[in-house]
Design an enzyme around this catalytic site. Structure first.
Site, mmCIF file in Angstrom:
data_model
loop_
_atom_site.group_PDB
_atom_site.id
_atom_site.type_symbol
_atom_site.label_atom_id
_atom_site.label_comp_id
_atom_site.label_asym_id
_atom_site.label_seq_id
_atom_site.Cartn_x
_atom_site.Cartn_y
_atom_site.Cartn_z
ATOM 1 N N LYS A 19 4.720 -0.178 -1.360
ATOM 2 C CA LYS A 19 5.772 -1.042 -0.834
ATOM 3 C C LYS A 19 5.403 -1.401 0.594
ATOM 4 C CE LYS A 19 10.483 -1.080 0.938
ATOM 5 N NZ LYS A 19 11.639 -0.258 1.343
ATOM 6 N N TYR B 166 4.549 3.825 1.138
ATOM 7 C CA TYR B 166 5.562 2.964 1.758
ATOM 8 C C TYR B 166 5.120 2.663 3.186
ATOM 9 C CZ TYR B 166 10.306 1.819 3.583
ATOM 10 O OH TYR B 166 11.393 1.238 4.198
#
Length: 311
Positions: A172, A143
């Site tokens: 992400k 992330y």
């Protein structure tokens, strides 16, 4: 490369789930949290991403995060995938949260770069590899959110961690940079997916090869983000661009006050269990609430009372 799962499970509109708190942010309102999960599923959301930035996960103690994770997984009951965010400033706590997520039955975990202390590449790789290796049978998403984490996950870090761990399902990216996103798309290995974390860039991200989005806005207006993805999937690019423009306008309306407080206020206004934010987050002032509601007046699906998951 990742043999632990099928990437098709992690695509489309993935809601960064809000965490409802009781008055003053004292406790997680588990009943309200389960209610939000149910509403999201009925609205047609493809996957949930609890306890991340939008979910104020970093304001919860590890034990609170575990209890909330259990509540979400129990309520969802396998109907859609759940990607539990397990990132923490401490490697050992991140690993412990990942192990708990695996035991709880999460479909995947996500781990943000450790925050506050600047880390060099070697330290960052060591951290991410340690978390991924703690749950070798569970898909892991890195992330990247450099604006809040201080530490940025680069293409090289993504590559190194992916080469070291077979269970890296993807990444992400919340950098809000299409150039950085495109770099991750180019860097991904077969079977990996890249998800965009910026609600204002979903159409452009899909065009670049992203598999979907992790969306804060869909936590309040699921239909707005589902429209973008549905229209893009059917080849209606003009319609998808128009839907993206509407989503940006909704974002701007919610930004008339503190964003997450605005999201929760609108949920409550629509008759849904939004709860409150946790300090040091603050609620809207009366003037901010008025400005947010006035900015939303032109949207036909934003109405007081009832559940408005779809148009």
């Amino acid at each position: 490369m990742p043999g632990v799962d099928q990437p098709g499970r992690f695509q489309g509109v993935i809601t960064a789930l809000l965490t409802p708190f009781t008055r003053g942010g004292q406790e997680v309102d588990m009943g309200a949290l389960k209610g939000l999960c149910e509403w999201q599923i009925k609205a047609g959301i493809h996957c949930l991403f609890p306890l991340g930035t939008t979910g104020e996960g970093l304001l919860l103690s590890p034990e609170e995060r575990k209890r909330a994770a259990e509540a979400v997984v129990e309520q969802v009951a396998g109907r859609i995938p759940v990607i539990l965010h397990v990132g923490h400033i401490s490697t050992s706590v991140s690993c412990d949260l990942a192990l708990h997520a695996a035991a709880t039955g999460a479909d995947a975990v996500a781990v943000i770069a450790p925050y506050f202390y600047p880390l060099d590449e070697e330290a960052l790789v060591n951290h991410l590899v340690a978390v991924a290796r703690s749950v070798p049978r569970l898909p892991v998403f890195l992330y990247n959110n450099p604006a809040t984490a201080v530490n940025s996950i680069s293409r090289r870090v993504f590559r190194r961690v992916s080469q070291a761990c077979d269970n890296i399902m993807g990444l992400k990216d919340s950098s809000k940079s299409l150039e950085i996103l495109a770099g991750f798309v180019e860097e991904r290995e077969p079977g990996q997916v890249v998800l965009v974390g910026g609600d204002g860039l979903v159409y452009e991200a899909l065009e670049l090869g992203a598999a979907g989005c992790v969306s804060s806005l869909s936590g309040v207006f699921p239909w707005a983000m589902l429209d973008i993805y549905r229209l893009w999937q059917t080849g209606d690019k003009e319609g998808a661009r128009s839907a993206q423009t509407r989503a940006r306008a909704l974002q701007q309306a919610l930004q008339k006050g503190p964003y997450y407080a605005s999201c929760k206020k609108i949920l409550k206004w629509m008759g849904l269990p939004g709860g409150e934010v946790r300090p040091p987050m603050r609620d809207l002032t009366a003037d901010e609430e008025r400005m947010v509601l006035e900015a939303l007046e032109g949207f036909q699906h934003v109405k007081r009372g009832g559940t408005h998951g779809t148009p």
